[in-house]
Design an enzyme around this catalytic site. Structure first.
Site, mmCIF file in Angstrom:
data_model
loop_
_atom_site.group_PDB
_atom_site.id
_atom_site.type_symbol
_atom_site.label_atom_id
_atom_site.label_comp_id
_atom_site.label_asym_id
_atom_site.label_seq_id
_atom_site.Cartn_x
_atom_site.Cartn_y
_atom_site.Cartn_z
ATOM 1 N N ASP A 340 -1.951 17.943 9.908
ATOM 2 C CA ASP A 340 -2.857 19.069 10.089
ATOM 3 C C ASP A 340 -4.304 18.578 10.005
ATOM 4 O O ASP A 340 -4.661 17.804 9.107
ATOM 5 C CB ASP A 340 -2.580 20.104 8.997
ATOM 6 C CG ASP A 340 -3.435 21.341 9.122
ATOM 7 O OD1 ASP A 340 -3.254 22.085 10.100
ATOM 8 O OD2 ASP A 340 -4.291 21.566 8.235
ATOM 9 N N GLU A 377 -2.750 16.636 14.791
ATOM 10 C CA GLU A 377 -3.569 17.733 15.293
ATOM 11 C C GLU A 377 -4.967 17.131 15.393
ATOM 12 O O GLU A 377 -5.661 16.981 14.386
ATOM 13 C CB GLU A 377 -3.551 18.921 14.333
ATOM 14 C CG GLU A 377 -4.339 20.100 14.876
ATOM 15 C CD GLU A 377 -4.408 21.270 13.907
ATOM 16 O OE1 GLU A 377 -4.436 22.422 14.367
ATOM 17 O OE2 GLU A 377 -4.439 21.033 12.676
#
Length: 719
Positions: A340, A377
């Site tokens: 993330d 990401e």
């Protein structure tokens, strides 16, 4: 990374006579280990400072299940990034399990209410979670063979939400690690055809104060408290370490079915938020050492949008992340990670993004991660945070360019088909760099964050009032289309069209070069009623609803068929970028077709005028090797379109293997080259092309076509 002290001494380790505890607190003046019993009575033991700021102590007779925390003494000087407060009982960053929750009405702040810089000396025991001593146990059953990225199909799902409403899972197991490991659940995943599940965060997390104030809880889990501890709420047998065993049992069950486990991990920030937030762990251990701070040292330097940013430019903090990753691979058995806001992890001491960051170099080169899937990401919200395409050969990346364009193509919001061809061919404009393959692109259309695929074709605007933020939260850039009616409707024609569009969107990501990522429930029309930010909705709005209508069961079955087709034909999942190269057979004969080209539906290959035709809504994707070929049509126009099938050398016969239309809209039998075919409106059609495999056969077929005579083919491809 090599200059850091031995981190194997950190955390709690049982040794047969008791346990050794270790904590890195480089600027502390004293650290106390607090051993806590079931009645919240505590026994404090002073720890001894060693080299490089590591504090340790051995305590006899400690056993597994022991609760503990740390009290860290030092200067209270917020202007120096020092917020030491021994009244705060702190979670061990290396804790392998965490017990209990946060009492948000209790003394969880290190400062007095209304003044972020005045110390609050009220003891936090009873209001904060505690670390748990966990005995060593064998790792899970390893998977027999990890899939290559070319073979991989990812299914993003939530441990709790996937089974909380599952009718075949016993009620007491629903929403748990054990529920996800239940035989009928694993059988569903196997039957669907996914090779890996990507779990929304399972590192132990807590809710944010503002979410709790609304009477809600953090559901998604992007608010980590412990990088080593599996989230205790997903265990069924208590939270004193059994969550570790239950997680391992889940991994074993999935591995035995050939399904890999990928974790969505949040190392970029923690649940402590900004300096005004709760002090639960690293802020109290050393605010300056663990977090990025502004130049005045009083505030967090936030490039995550979550209040704080973990400072991986500090070698010991980078080691914390690396040790956590190794633990989840070697002890917990996972097969990959999706990072993330990965860009945050690559920032140096000046907060600049650097791709030779020691942490990234260590991940890239450590043998522990040799065949582990690494997915970024590739952005954060800080300066130069958008890094799509920059992560290098070991990595795959979420491709937002693919997501946005595919959504726009199928809603008719983009001119022409030029960019569609680029996205279908693995986005080489972004990822074709030294050492990279099309699988660098994670081809997603939806994710946990945003509309479900059903809602993508059913809503023009978000419906987030249930989140309690006056519909201000969540993106407004949905690139969605309700197809003429906002939300649910009983019109069968409208609902058939929406289901068809879901098939088109899914087919595009499955058939494009790269690695597809599906979202759990999208394959059978899961809806969140237009909520595109359901992070705080731990209720049926977010849970997968397994009461599937016949219309959506049909969609699910056709997605399954398409995934099986992709699995059976490597040509549909090439592990190299294709650039219109001539196809040669094993004898070196030129078969006068190419590995990848694009068809216009009329003359054959796309010409320059076709590429610049902004009204074009049809594109044919032709891929081939020496023995096989596929021609797939993507047609986003509303009306049917008559085409002419390409002739020799492209094929000597076509068969429709899959399509998103109604069964009676397309023929079922073989189709001759040069014959007409009507492509229905808003439709994807996958055609298998039987191709000549020798130069002699090619010449014979050309002669037959020239003189309109029948020739028996010398080589049979299939049938």
């Amino acid at each position: 990374m090599n200059s850091t002290p031995d981190t194997s001494m950190l955390g709690a380790r049982l040794d047969g006579t008791g346990a050794r505890f270790g904590l890195w607190a480089p600027r502390a003046t004293l650290v106390e280990l607090s051993l806590v019993d079931d009645r919240m009575r505590q026994r404090n033991v002073d720890m001894e400072r060693g080299d490089n700021g590591v504090w340790s102590v051995h305590v006899p007779e400690v056993q597994g299940g022991q609760l503990y925390g740390y009290r860290v003494h030092g200067a209270w000087e917020p202007s120096q990034g020092s917020r030491f407060n021994p009244a705060r009982l702190l979670v061990d960053p290396y804790a392998r399990a965490i017990s209990g929750g946060v009492d948000f009405r209790g003394p969880i702040l290190d400062h007095v209410p209304g003044d972020d810089y005045t110390i609050n000396k009220t003891d936090s025991i009873g209001a904060v979670p505690l670390s748990v001593v966990v005995p060593d146990s064998p790792p899970p059953t390893p998977i027999a063979k990890r899939h290559t990225m070319a073979e991989t199909v990812i299914h993003e799902l939530h441990v709790r939400g996937f089974t909380k409403s599952h009718p075949l899972v016993p009620e007491h197991l629903r929403g748990s690690y054990a529920g996800l490991a239940y035989p009928e659940v694993i059988a569903y995943l196997k039957d669907l055809g996914v090779t890996a599940i990507e779990l929304l965060p399972v590192h132990h997390f807590v809710s944010e104060p503002f979410v709790v104030a609304k009477g809600m809880r953090n559901y998604w889990g992007y608010n980590t408290l412990g990088f080593f501890a599996p989230h205790s709420f997903y265990a069924t047998r208590g939270n004193r370490g059994s969550q570790v065993g239950e997680f391992k049992d889940m991994v074993s069950a999935l591995h035995e079915a050939g399904i890999e486990v990928i974790l969505d991990v949040v190392y970029n920030h923690t649940a402590e938020g900004g300096h005004a937030g709760p002090t639960l762990s690293m802020r109290g251990i050393d605010h300056h050492a663990y977090y990025r701070l502004t130049n005045d040292k009083r505030n967090d330097y936030d490039v995550t949008g979550c209040g704080n940013s973990v400072d991986t430019s500090e070698p010991m903090v980078a080691s914390l992340v690396l040790d956590s990753l190794k633990y989840w691979v070697e002890e917990m058995g996972v097969d990959g990670f999706r990072f993330d806001l990965a860009t945050t992890l690559l920032r140096d001491q000046n907060h600049h993004v650097v791709h030779d960051h020691p942490l990234k170099v260590a991940i890239d080169t450590d043998p522990a991660f040799k065949d582990i899937k690494l997915i970024a990401e590739p952005w954060d919200v800080g300066p130069y945070g958008y890094q799509v395409g920059s992560f290098g050969p070991r990595w795959s990346e979420w491709n937002d360019r693919f997501r946005d364009h595919v959504r726009d193509f199928w809603r008719g919001a983009v001119p022409g088909v030029q960019e569609l061809a680029t996205r279908l061919s693995g986005s080489p404009d972004i990822f074709d760099r030294a050492g990279r393959t099309p699988q660098a692109s994670i081809n997603l259309v939806t994710a946990h964050d945003g509309f479900t695929m059903h809602d993508l074709v059913s809503y023009d605007v978000k419906k987030n009032l249930a989140n309690g933020e006056s519909n201000r939260d969540g993106t407004d850039n949905n690139r969605s289309w309700n197809h003429g009616w906002e939300g649910t409707n009983d019109d069968p024609e409208l609902n058939d069209l929406r289901a068809r569009q879901v098939l088109n969107l899914m087919a595009t990501q499955v058939l494009a070069q790269g690695t597809p990522m599906l979202v759990a429930g999208d394959e059978f029309g899961r809806t969140q009623n237009g909520n595109n930010n359901a992070y705080c909705q731990d209720n049926p709005l977010s849970w997968v609803n397994w009461d599937i209508s016949p219309r959506w069961q049909n969609v699910r079955d056709r997605v399954t068929t398409l995934l099986a087709l992709r699995k059976s034909h490597p040509l549909l999942r090439s592990d190299r970028f294709l650039y219109h190269s001539e196809v040669m057979n094993a004898h070196g004969e030129n078969l006068r077709r190419v590995d990848l080209t694009w068809m216009d539906g009329e003359q054959g290959q796309m010409g320059e005028d076709d590429w610049h035709d902004q009204s074009r809504r049809l594109l044919g994707m032709y891929s081939s090797d020496s023995r096989d070929a596929f021609l797939t049509w993507f047609h986003s126009g509303a009306e049917p379109m008559s085409i002419t099938l390409p002739g020799i050398p492209w094929a000597r016969e076509y068969s429709i293997y899959w399509h998103s239309a109604e069964p009676d809209e397309l023929p079922t039998g073989p189709l001759e080259p040069g014959s007409p075919l009507v492509i229905p409106g808003r439709c994807t059609v996958v055609m298998r092309a039987e191709v000549p495999t020798t130069a002699a056969e090619l010449l014979s077929l050309e002669a037959a076509a020239l003189y309109s005579i029948d020739v028996e083919p010398s080589t049979k491809i299939f049938g």
